[in-house]
Motif scaffolding. Structure first.
Motif, PDB file in Angstrom:
ATOM      1  N   ASN A  89      -3.442   9.773   1.013  1.00 23.95           N
ATOM      2  CA  ASN A  89      -4.605  10.469   1.571  1.00 23.95           C
ATOM      3  C   ASN A  89      -5.921   9.875   1.072  1.00 23.95           C
ATOM      4  OD1 ASN A  89      -2.607  12.092   2.582  1.00 23.95           O
ATOM      5  ND2 ASN A  89      -3.040  13.838   1.259  1.00 23.95           N
ATOM      6  N   ALA A  90      -5.896   9.275  -0.109  1.00 26.32           N
ATOM      7  CA  ALA A  90      -7.122   8.736  -0.702  1.00 26.32           C
ATOM      8  C   ALA A  90      -7.375   7.279  -0.324  1.00 26.32           C
ATOM      9  CB  ALA A  90      -7.047   8.863  -2.226  1.00 26.32           C
ATOM     10  N   LEU A  91      -6.465   6.682   0.459  1.00 26.53           N
ATOM     11  CA  LEU A  91      -6.636   5.277   0.823  1.00 26.53           C
ATOM     12  C   LEU A  91      -7.753   5.109   1.850  1.00 26.53           C
ATOM     13  CD1 LEU A  91      -2.900   4.164   1.116  1.00 26.53           C
ATOM     14  CD2 LEU A  91      -4.507   3.647  -0.734  1.00 26.53           C
ATOM     15  N   PRO A  92      -8.458   3.974   1.789  1.00 24.09           N
ATOM     16  CA  PRO A  92      -9.558   3.753   2.742  1.00 24.09           C
ATOM     17  C   PRO A  92      -9.042   3.297   4.107  1.00 24.09           C
ATOM     18  CG  PRO A  92      -9.337   1.872   1.275  1.00 24.09           C
ATOM     19  CD  PRO A  92      -8.350   2.897   0.788  1.00 24.09           C
ATOM     20  N   ASP A  93      -9.959   3.191   5.048  1.00 28.41           N
ATOM     21  CA  ASP A  93      -9.699   2.654   6.388  1.00 28.41           C
ATOM     22  C   ASP A  93      -8.617   3.419   7.154  1.00 28.41           C
ATOM     23  OD1 ASP A  93     -11.570   0.594   5.852  1.00 28.41           O
ATOM     24  OD2 ASP A  93      -9.988  -0.541   4.813  1.00 28.41           O
ATOM     25  N   PRO A  94      -8.805   4.720   7.366  1.00 32.00           N
ATOM     26  CA  PRO A  94      -7.833   5.445   8.185  1.00 32.00           C
ATOM     27  C   PRO A  94      -7.809   4.910   9.616  1.00 32.00           C
ATOM     28  CG  PRO A  94      -9.807   6.770   7.832  1.00 32.00           C
ATOM     29  CD  PRO A  94      -9.929   5.579   6.934  1.00 32.00           C
ATOM     30  N   VAL A  95      -6.631   4.939  10.221  1.00 27.82           N
ATOM     31  CA  VAL A  95      -6.475   4.449  11.587  1.00 27.82           C
ATOM     32  C   VAL A  95      -6.788   5.596  12.551  1.00 27.82           C
ATOM     33  CG1 VAL A  95      -4.840   3.499  13.271  1.00 27.82           C
ATOM     34  CG2 VAL A  95      -4.742   2.779  10.864  1.00 27.82           C
ATOM     35  N   PRO A  96      -7.657   5.377  13.542  1.00 23.62           N
ATOM     36  CA  PRO A  96      -7.990   6.445  14.498  1.00 23.62           C
ATOM     37  C   PRO A  96      -6.740   6.952  15.222  1.00 23.62           C
ATOM     38  CG  PRO A  96      -9.521   4.603  14.714  1.00 23.62           C
ATOM     39  CD  PRO A  96      -8.440   4.143  13.796  1.00 23.62           C
ATOM     40  N   ALA A 137       0.828  -1.207   0.000  1.00 24.88           N
ATOM     41  CA  ALA A 137       0.000   0.000   0.000  1.00 24.88           C
ATOM     42  C   ALA A 137       0.865   1.261   0.000  1.00 24.88           C
ATOM     43  CB  ALA A 137      -0.931  -0.003   1.213  1.00 24.88           C
ATOM     44  N   MET A 138       2.021   1.168   0.643  1.00 28.34           N
ATOM     45  CA  MET A 138       2.961   2.293   0.660  1.00 28.34           C
ATOM     46  C   MET A 138       3.710   2.451  -0.661  1.00 28.34           C
ATOM     47  SD  MET A 138       4.835   1.999   4.385  1.00 28.34           S
ATOM     48  CE  MET A 138       4.080   2.650   5.889  1.00 28.34           C
ATOM     49  N   LYS A 139       3.582   1.440  -1.539  1.00 31.67           N
ATOM     50  CA  LYS A 139       4.309   1.390  -2.804  1.00 31.67           C
ATOM     51  C   LYS A 139       5.812   1.292  -2.568  1.00 31.67           C
ATOM     52  CE  LYS A 139       0.822   3.811  -5.551  1.00 31.67           C
ATOM     53  NZ  LYS A 139       0.535   4.909  -6.482  1.00 31.67           N
ATOM     54  N   ARG A 140       6.157   0.409  -1.593  1.00 38.86           N
ATOM     55  CA  ARG A 140       7.556   0.150  -1.288  1.00 38.86           C
ATOM     56  C   ARG A 140       7.839  -1.334  -1.498  1.00 38.86           C
ATOM     57  NH1 ARG A 140      10.169   4.178   1.254  1.00 38.86           N
ATOM     58  NH2 ARG A 140      11.662   2.821   2.292  1.00 38.86           N
ATOM     59  N   PRO A 141       9.106  -1.698  -1.747  1.00 41.71           N
ATOM     60  CA  PRO A 141       9.444  -3.112  -1.964  1.00 41.71           C
ATOM     61  C   PRO A 141       9.056  -3.960  -0.762  1.00 41.71           C
ATOM     62  CG  PRO A 141      11.297  -1.694  -2.523  1.00 41.71           C
ATOM     63  CD  PRO A 141      10.282  -0.825  -1.842  1.00 41.71           C
ATOM     64  N   ALA A 142       8.363  -5.065  -0.986  1.00 44.81           N
ATOM     65  CA  ALA A 142       7.895  -5.928   0.101  1.00 44.81           C
ATOM     66  C   ALA A 142       8.741  -7.194   0.163  1.00 44.81           C
ATOM     67  CB  ALA A 142       6.428  -6.284  -0.101  1.00 44.81           C
ATOM     68  N   ASN A 143      10.021  -7.029   0.517  1.00 43.23           N
ATOM     69  CA  ASN A 143      10.934  -8.173   0.569  1.00 43.23           C
ATOM     70  C   ASN A 143      11.562  -8.299   1.954  1.00 43.23           C
ATOM     71  OD1 ASN A 143      12.486  -5.890   0.477  1.00 43.23           O
ATOM     72  ND2 ASN A 143      13.902  -6.631  -1.085  1.00 43.23           N
ATOM     73  N   GLU A 144      10.725  -8.094   2.997  1.00 43.99           N
ATOM     74  CA  GLU A 144      11.243  -8.015   4.362  1.00 43.99           C
ATOM     75  C   GLU A 144      11.908  -9.305   4.830  1.00 43.99           C
ATOM     76  OE1 GLU A 144       7.942 -10.435   4.799  1.00 43.99           O
ATOM     77  OE2 GLU A 144       8.148  -8.601   3.650  1.00 43.99           O
ATOM     78  N   ALA A 145      11.422 -10.481   4.342  1.00 41.89           N
ATOM     79  CA  ALA A 145      12.022 -11.749   4.758  1.00 41.89           C
ATOM     80  C   ALA A 145      13.458 -11.851   4.255  1.00 41.89           C
ATOM     81  CB  ALA A 145      11.182 -12.917   4.242  1.00 41.89           C
ATOM     82  N   LYS A 146      13.662 -11.466   3.005  1.00 41.43           N
ATOM     83  CA  LYS A 146      15.005 -11.495   2.441  1.00 41.43           C
ATOM     84  C   LYS A 146      15.914 -10.498   3.157  1.00 41.43           C
ATOM     85  CE  LYS A 146      17.447 -11.295  -1.987  1.00 41.43           C
ATOM     86  NZ  LYS A 146      17.320 -11.038  -3.443  1.00 41.43           N
ATOM     87  N   VAL A 147      15.355  -9.371   3.535  1.00 38.03           N
ATOM     88  CA  VAL A 147      16.138  -8.368   4.242  1.00 38.03           C
ATOM     89  C   VAL A 147      16.656  -8.927   5.565  1.00 38.03           C
ATOM     90  CG1 VAL A 147      16.002  -6.172   5.488  1.00 38.03           C
ATOM     91  CG2 VAL A 147      15.113  -6.340   3.164  1.00 38.03           C
ATOM     92  N   LEU A 148      15.837  -9.697   6.281  1.00 38.50           N
ATOM     93  CA  LEU A 148      16.286 -10.292   7.539  1.00 38.50           C
ATOM     94  C   LEU A 148      17.484 -11.204   7.310  1.00 38.50           C
ATOM     95  CD1 LEU A 148      12.896 -11.117   9.292  1.00 38.50           C
ATOM     96  CD2 LEU A 148      14.576  -9.413  10.014  1.00 38.50           C
ATOM     97  N   ASP A 149      17.459 -11.993   6.243  1.00 37.37           N
ATOM     98  CA  ASP A 149      18.597 -12.861   5.922  1.00 37.37           C
ATOM     99  C   ASP A 149      19.837 -12.028   5.625  1.00 37.37           C
ATOM    100  OD1 ASP A 149      17.084 -15.159   6.209  1.00 37.37           O
ATOM    101  OD2 ASP A 149      16.563 -15.275   4.075  1.00 37.37           O
ATOM    102  N   ARG A 150      19.653 -10.937   4.895  1.00 34.26           N
ATOM    103  CA  ARG A 150      20.791 -10.080   4.551  1.00 34.26           C
ATOM    104  C   ARG A 150      21.359  -9.408   5.795  1.00 34.26           C
ATOM    105  NH1 ARG A 150      18.835  -6.086   0.255  1.00 34.26           N
ATOM    106  NH2 ARG A 150      21.050  -5.593   0.013  1.00 34.26           N
TER     107      ARG A 150
END
Length: 463
Positions: free
Chosen positions: A360-367, A289-302
């Motif tokens: 700003n246009a994304l749904p479900d804002p967090v209170p 949703a942030m439009k960022r790379p979603a490779n967190e598992a690989k990052v942990l290995d690195r």
């Protein structure tokens, strides 16, 4: 009897500066003041003595815009003659609506426009003497707004990412890398002038040179590419006038694959074992949703591999909590990821809508109340991790750079404040030294034996 007409040098016009925002904006302020000094202007330390005041603004978050508008208002109230520049300068209408008395408004890193505005508001007192002052290029080192012993080295401007929560590309444009020889020349001059620590900054340090196809330039008889690892290797060859190896610290490093090549340079002592990586989150759904790379598992290995190569590596990062649509499951994922990653330094931000950002246009804002709760939970976890990591340093002897030396107390003991290689100025912890030599000066390196620690700082004595 002959008479001689004595011409006096005209009084210099004086410039005041208020610099807000990130280190990249601070570098912009340094470059603007360097050029103005070369044009014959003097600097004023207060509002009263300035012919015109520059306010270098931040416009990344609404809270930063409010701070910028407040600073502009204070400068107008105290001086009355104000020129606005920086990131919020892109929203000139909002600035003029709040403060119609401003003399001029320019955008981020529009150096020539700022100088022209100053010339118009307070023409330089030029004459046959000050006209001989050499003009400074914006790519050269000049006035520093940091202490003498450390300085920021900006290697590029702008960013090619399109993160949903960020408007930096709108404010500062696409990636624009500096020539590698120009960067190295500035670094060499800074170190020769007494800089002991270089803080490499940009919007995306890992992407340095992509826009210019990593072009090569001649530097001291050899070809050097405009590439992060090549630049880092060259910076590691610099030496202070005393023959010391300056600390070289990398900030805003996206974890692209080639970052792996920088870690051996840290193990060799050419780079400070420190990486500032803006992870922002760990949950794949949020990263998407942030439009960022979603490779967190690989990052942990690195990260594990990096620490095997450079065991003293410090990793700092920042995270956003309460991004639109972030669920409790997403947040728990982030906390679990942090427990496994064991990052050394962590900052957190509650998501804040920014005018012009796609998020700003994304749904479900967090209170807001839930943002605060999650922020507190995240900081509790990261503070515990930090405390454990710092406690593990008790009994070790670490190199420390001295930032400030105090006055002797009633017993004659002198204390000092410094930083280890794990601590960047202004954002990380400190090392509090006791019983230091009266000859110690800011910028000195000292080996310190760590005696105690808390969640953020170390307490030590010279070894």
């Amino acid at each position: 009897m002959s008479t001689h007409t004595i011409s006096s040098i005209p009084d210099q016009k004086k410039i005041g500066m208020v610099s807000l925002g990130c280190p990249k904006a601070l570098v912009d302020s340094e470059r603007i003041l360097t050029r103005l000094r070369a044009d014959g202007y003097a600097m004023s330390a207060d509002y009263a003595g300035a012919d015109v005041v520059l306010v270098n603004t931040c416009g990344f978050l609404d809270s930063a815009k409010e701070e910028s508008l407040a600073a502009i208002g204070e400068a107008i109230a105290e001086n009355g003659r104000v020129i606005v520049t920086g990131c919020m300068g892109e929203d000139a209408d909002a600035i003029r609506a709040a403060h119609p008395a401003v003399l001029a408004v320019t955008g981020a890193h529009q150096y020539e426009a700022v100088v022209e505005a100053v010339h118009e508001a307070a023409p330089p007192s030029q004459g046959p003497y000050v006209d001989l002052i050499p003009q400074a290029a914006f790519d050269e080192a000049g006035i520093k707004l940091t202490p003498r012993h450390y300085g920021y080295l900006k290697i590029s401007e702008g960013c090619n990412h399109s993160c949903a929560f960020c408007i930096i590309p709108q404010l500062r444009g696409k990636l624009a890398s500096r020539r590698v020889d120009a960067v190295l020349r500035e670094a060499e001059k800074l170190v020769a002038a007494g800089t002991k620590e270089l803080l490499v900054i940009s919007q995306d340090t890992s992407a340095y040179g992509v826009d210019i196809r990593h072009e090569s330039r001649q530097w001291h008889g050899r070809e050097v590419r405009a590439h992060m690892t090549d630049l880092a290797r060259e910076l590691g060859t610099l030496r202070t006038p005393e023959g010391q190896v300056p600390w070289v610290r990398l900030h805003y490093v996206y974890p692209y694959p080639h970052v792996d090549a920088a870690i051996p340079l840290m193990a060799e002592g050419l780079l400070t074992p420190y990486l500032d990586i803006p992870f922002q989150h760990a949950a794949p759904r949020v990263l998407k949703a942030m439009k960022r790379p979603a490779n967190e598992a690989k990052v942990l290995d690195r990260i594990r591999q990096w620490r095997q190569i450079a065991p003293d590596l410090t990793i700092r990062s920042s995270f956003v909590v309460g991004f639109p649509g972030e669920t409790e499951e997403d947040f728990r994922y982030l906390l679990d990821w942090l427990e496994e990653a064991q990052l050394d330094r962590v900052g957190a931000f509650r998501f804040e809508p920014v005018e012009g950002a796609a998020a700003n246009a994304l749904p479900d804002p967090v209170p807001e109340s839930l943002k605060e709760e999650r922020y507190a939970r995240l900081m509790e976890v990261t503070e515990r991790i930090s405390a454990a990591k710092l406690a593990a340093r008790i009994g070790r002897t670490l190199p420390v750079i001295v930032d400030e030396v105090g006055e002797p107390d009633a017993d004659g003991d002198i204390g000092a404040t410094g930083r280890s290689q794990a601590d960047a100025p202004e954002i990380d912890g400190q090392v509090f030294l006791r019983n230091v030599s009266p000859d110690l000066r800011p910028g000195d390196f000292v080996d310190a034996l760590v005696e105690d620690a808390d969640a953020h700082d170390l307490y030590a004595v010279p070894a």
